[in-house]
Motif scaffolding. Structure first.
Motif, PDB file in Angstrom:
ATOM      1  N   ALA A   1       0.825  -1.215   0.000  1.00  0.00           N
ATOM      2  CA  ALA A   1       0.000   0.000   0.000  1.00  0.00           C
ATOM      3  C   ALA A   1       0.859   1.265   0.000  1.00  0.00           C
ATOM      4  CB  ALA A   1      -0.937   0.002   1.207  1.00  0.00           C
TER       5      ALA A   1
ATOM      6  N   GLU B   1       0.507   4.303  -2.484  1.00  0.00           N
ATOM      7  CA  GLU B   1       0.359   5.712  -2.065  1.00  0.00           C
ATOM      8  C   GLU B   1       1.296   6.601  -2.894  1.00  0.00           C
ATOM      9  OE1 GLU B   1       1.038   6.635   2.062  1.00  0.00           O
ATOM     10  OE2 GLU B   1       0.629   8.785   1.729  1.00  0.00           O
TER      11      GLU B   1
ATOM     12  N   TYR C   1      -0.337   7.144  -6.097  1.00  0.00           N
ATOM     13  CA  TYR C   1      -1.443   8.087  -5.889  1.00  0.00           C
ATOM     14  C   TYR C   1      -0.918   9.522  -5.878  1.00  0.00           C
ATOM     15  CZ  TYR C   1      -4.640  10.965  -3.137  1.00  0.00           C
ATOM     16  OH  TYR C   1      -5.408  12.003  -2.683  1.00  0.00           O
ATOM     17  N   ARG C   2       0.111   9.763  -5.063  1.00  0.00           N
ATOM     18  CA  ARG C   2       0.620  11.140  -4.915  1.00  0.00           C
ATOM     19  C   ARG C   2       1.193  11.667  -6.241  1.00  0.00           C
ATOM     20  NH1 ARG C   2      -1.266  12.577  -0.336  1.00  0.00           N
ATOM     21  NH2 ARG C   2      -1.085  11.092   1.387  1.00  0.00           N
TER      22      ARG C   2
ATOM     23  N   VAL D   1     -12.517  10.953  -7.685  1.00  0.00           N
ATOM     24  CA  VAL D   1     -11.068  10.722  -7.588  1.00  0.00           C
ATOM     25  C   VAL D   1     -10.792   9.497  -6.704  1.00  0.00           C
ATOM     26  CG1 VAL D   1      -8.878  11.669  -6.746  1.00  0.00           C
ATOM     27  CG2 VAL D   1     -10.473  13.135  -8.010  1.00  0.00           C
ATOM     28  N   GLN D   2     -11.495   9.411  -5.584  1.00  0.00           N
ATOM     29  CA  GLN D   2     -11.315   8.251  -4.700  1.00  0.00           C
ATOM     30  C   GLN D   2     -11.680   6.952  -5.415  1.00  0.00           C
ATOM     31  OE1 GLN D   2     -13.346   8.954  -0.935  1.00  0.00           O
ATOM     32  NE2 GLN D   2     -11.392   9.586  -0.066  1.00  0.00           N
TER      33      GLN D   2
ATOM     34  N   PHE E   1      -8.958   5.698  -7.820  1.00  0.00           N
ATOM     35  CA  PHE E   1      -7.787   5.027  -7.247  1.00  0.00           C
ATOM     36  C   PHE E   1      -8.159   3.678  -6.626  1.00  0.00           C
ATOM     37  CE2 PHE E   1      -5.959   9.184  -7.927  1.00  0.00           C
ATOM     38  CZ  PHE E   1      -4.704   8.830  -8.413  1.00  0.00           C
ATOM     39  N   ILE E   2      -9.367   3.566  -6.120  1.00  0.00           N
ATOM     40  CA  ILE E   2      -9.792   2.263  -5.599  1.00  0.00           C
ATOM     41  C   ILE E   2      -9.937   1.267  -6.745  1.00  0.00           C
ATOM     42  CG2 ILE E   2     -11.718   1.045  -4.485  1.00  0.00           C
ATOM     43  CD1 ILE E   2     -11.996   3.785  -2.825  1.00  0.00           C
TER      44      ILE E   2
ATOM     45  N   TRP F   1      -6.487   0.233  -7.880  1.00  0.00           N
ATOM     46  CA  TRP F   1      -5.935  -0.758  -6.939  1.00  0.00           C
ATOM     47  C   TRP F   1      -6.506  -2.147  -7.240  1.00  0.00           C
ATOM     48  CZ3 TRP F   1      -2.358  -1.754  -3.347  1.00  0.00           C
ATOM     49  CH2 TRP F   1      -2.594  -2.787  -2.440  1.00  0.00           C
TER      50      TRP F   1
ATOM     51  N   LEU G   1      -7.100  13.001  -0.034  1.00  0.00           N
ATOM     52  CA  LEU G   1      -8.055  11.893  -0.205  1.00  0.00           C
ATOM     53  C   LEU G   1      -7.435  10.540   0.120  1.00  0.00           C
ATOM     54  CD1 LEU G   1      -9.691  13.053  -3.569  1.00  0.00           C
ATOM     55  CD2 LEU G   1     -10.397  13.578  -1.230  1.00  0.00           C
ATOM     56  N   TRP G   2      -6.111  10.524   0.360  1.00  0.00           N
ATOM     57  CA  TRP G   2      -5.439   9.236   0.554  1.00  0.00           C
ATOM     58  C   TRP G   2      -6.003   8.443   1.751  1.00  0.00           C
ATOM     59  CZ3 TRP G   2      -3.376   5.397  -1.653  1.00  0.00           C
ATOM     60  CH2 TRP G   2      -2.705   4.422  -0.907  1.00  0.00           C
TER      61      TRP G   2
ATOM     62  N   GLY H   1      -8.881   8.128   2.994  1.00  0.00           N
ATOM     63  CA  GLY H   1     -10.121   7.452   2.602  1.00  0.00           C
ATOM     64  C   GLY H   1      -9.862   6.290   1.651  1.00  0.00           C
ATOM     65  N   ILE H   2      -8.939   6.526   0.705  1.00  0.00           N
ATOM     66  CA  ILE H   2      -8.596   5.464  -0.253  1.00  0.00           C
ATOM     67  C   ILE H   2      -7.917   4.310   0.480  1.00  0.00           C
ATOM     68  CG2 ILE H   2      -7.130   4.918  -2.248  1.00  0.00           C
ATOM     69  CD1 ILE H   2      -7.567   7.901  -3.100  1.00  0.00           C
ATOM     70  N   LYS H   3      -6.997   4.666   1.386  1.00  0.00           N
ATOM     71  CA  LYS H   3      -6.264   3.637   2.139  1.00  0.00           C
ATOM     72  C   LYS H   3      -7.233   2.765   2.938  1.00  0.00           C
ATOM     73  CE  LYS H   3      -2.299   2.125   4.163  1.00  0.00           C
ATOM     74  NZ  LYS H   3      -2.783   1.262   5.208  1.00  0.00           N
TER      75      LYS H   3
ATOM     76  N   ARG I   1     -10.262   2.086   2.238  1.00  0.00           N
ATOM     77  CA  ARG I   1     -11.009   1.191   1.340  1.00  0.00           C
ATOM     78  C   ARG I   1     -10.132   0.058   0.813  1.00  0.00           C
ATOM     79  NH1 ARG I   1     -15.180   3.914  -1.476  1.00  0.00           N
ATOM     80  NH2 ARG I   1     -15.370   2.119  -2.847  1.00  0.00           N
ATOM     81  N   ILE I   2      -8.878   0.382   0.485  1.00  0.00           N
ATOM     82  CA  ILE I   2      -8.049  -0.691  -0.086  1.00  0.00           C
ATOM     83  C   ILE I   2      -7.588  -1.658   0.989  1.00  0.00           C
ATOM     84  CG2 ILE I   2      -7.300   0.727  -2.024  1.00  0.00           C
ATOM     85  CD1 ILE I   2      -4.559   0.912  -0.824  1.00  0.00           C
ATOM     86  N   ASP I   3      -7.444  -1.191   2.224  1.00  0.00           N
ATOM     87  CA  ASP I   3      -7.085  -2.115   3.310  1.00  0.00           C
ATOM     88  C   ASP I   3      -8.107  -3.237   3.410  1.00  0.00           C
ATOM     89  OD1 ASP I   3      -4.727  -1.031   3.993  1.00  0.00           O
ATOM     90  OD2 ASP I   3      -5.488   0.160   5.679  1.00  0.00           O
TER      91      ASP I   3
END
Ligand SMILES: [Zn+2]
Lengths: 212, 214
Positions: free
Chosen positions: A56, A60, A63-64, A87-88, A91-92, A95, B61-62, B64-66, B68-70
């Protein structure tokens, strides 16, 4: 959707060996395929590999590195209130789909294709459909007419914000993201001729703002 | 401004005009400064648009994304389709293998002792030993190929491959040490043998790919 736009130049000779090997690894019978000219090595290569393995932190970093452009796409392609969620979701989705990234193009190119698909689908789900394409609300006048930034690139980004939605999405897809008119026609459910005329309209509007 | 001519400009820039119309447009532009200016502006616009940079979202936004991916994060061999090995499998193999090794070690360190039976000691361990030897030789061959072809591969690729080889090597050593601690566990020996076989194929594929690519 198979043609990949090339926006970055350089680094092609350096990347040839990676590209060739990827093709060799993924093609049937290990045959060599044609080289996608847009493939570009960089920090993404390592981080994609790590992220595929479940890292992860590597994801990240991806993502950045890419969020600003994805955020801009969302600003141009979805409703203002929907930008953050879009945007969220991009990236989901990335992934989840990372394992299907075939390495035939740069990661960024692939990411943007996923982003466009996610955003257009969100829009459909939210009930905004092709009617938006012929939406003629002229918003450019409401935007600060004269670019504040001396640099053309930033001025263009600002000016795109103020384009009428129909012309904007076609300009973004064609001139910023490299889609062809027939791809845009399919994505948006419009005629390729409409895509061409809206693109020209967008360019002329932008040119007017940028020249003012 | 002459709309008759400006209307042709986008098509001209995109290479969609026929040669006759292009020549007509060119000759008009040669004699009309205003239209020539519009054309130059449009060309600059089209040339610059792809280099947009955007701006980061106002809020980060990371997290929130983290979150969800976790929830979906799975460290397993099953994440990819089993059909075909890709470049990323090779790169990920070391990481996944290391994870498998770590999980294996933890398991061996913490599990309840298993009664040793004759059946448990038979086929799986032998299969593992066989795969393990083939694995050593495949790893060595990839190492040799990489050394020989180093000059033809770009440095980023070599770095990643070498790192993956080191990780795989370490994970294999770890798995072997764990097996030596407990040779009796048929199920886990079988699992490791299967994983080794998978990685063996992967290493052979990588070697072939480097050879055919350089
Ligand atoms: Zn003129």
């Amino acid at each position: 959707m198979t043609d990949v736009p090339t926006f970055q130049s350089g680094g092609e000779s350096k990347c040839r060996s990676i590209k060739t090997m990827e093709v060799a690894l993924t093609a049937p019978a290990w045959s060599l395929g044609t080289l996608a000219p847009s493939f570009r090595p960089g920090p993404d290569v390592d981080d994609v590999a790590l992220a595929v393995g479940g890292d992860a932190d590597a994801f990240e970093r991806l993502y950045r590195r890419h969020v600003s452009k994805v955020n801009a796409l969302a600003r141009w392609l979805v409703a203002p209130a929907d930008v953050e969620d879009a945007v969220q979701e991009v990236f989901i989705r990335v992934w989840e789909k990372l394992g299907t990234f075939a390495g035939q193009s740069a990661f960024g190119t692939w990411l943007h294709r996923v982003a466009v698909n996610v955003m257009l689908r969100r829009r459909q789900n939210l009930g905004r459909d092709r009617a938006r394409v012929i939406d003629d609300e002229f918003a450019l006048d409401a935007v600060a007419a004269r670019p504040q930034q001396p640099e053309l690139r930033m001025a263009i980004e600002r000016a795109v914000d103020g384009l009428p939605p129909g012309a904007r999405e076609i300009f973004v897809l064609h001139d910023m993201e490299g889609y062809k008119h027939d791809e845009i026609a399919e994505l948006l459910g419009v005629d390729p001729g409409t895509s061409r005329s809206q693109l020209h309209r967008a360019r002329m509007l932008l040119r007017k703002v940028l020249a003012s | 401004m002459h709309e008759e001519w400006t209307d042709l400009m986008s098509a001209a820039i995109d290479g969609e005009l026929d040669p006759v119309t292009i020549r007509r447009l060119d000759s008009h532009l040669a004699g009309c400064a205003e239209c020539a200016g519009v054309m130059a502006d449009l060309q600059r616009l089209v040339a610059t648009a792809p280099s947009y940079q955007g701006e980061a979202p106002a809020a980060d936004l990371w997290p929130g994304i983290k979150g969800r991916i976790d929830a979906t994060k799975v460290l397993s061999f099953g994440r990819r389709s089993p059909a075909g090995f890709g470049f990323r499998e090779l790169l990920a193999a070391g990481i996944v293998m290391a994870a498998a090794g770590a999980v294996g070690s933890w398991y061996w360190a913490h599990r309840e002792p298993t009664p040793v039976t004759v059946a448990d000691r038979s086929a799986p361990g032998a299969g593992l030993e066989l795969t393990s030897t083939a694995y050593d030789s495949a790893l060595a061959e990839l190492g040799r190929t990489l050394t020989a072809r180093r000059g033809q591969l770009d440095t980023a690729t070599v770095r990643v491959l070498e790192r993956s080889i080191r990780t795989i090597d370490q994970a294999v050593a770890e798995a072997r040490a764990a097996i030596q601690r407990d040779t009796a566990n048929a199920y886990l020996n079988g699992q490791i043998a299967a994983n080794l076989r998978q990685k063996l194929n992967l290493l052979k594929a990588a070697t072939r790919a480097i050879n055919s690519a350089t």
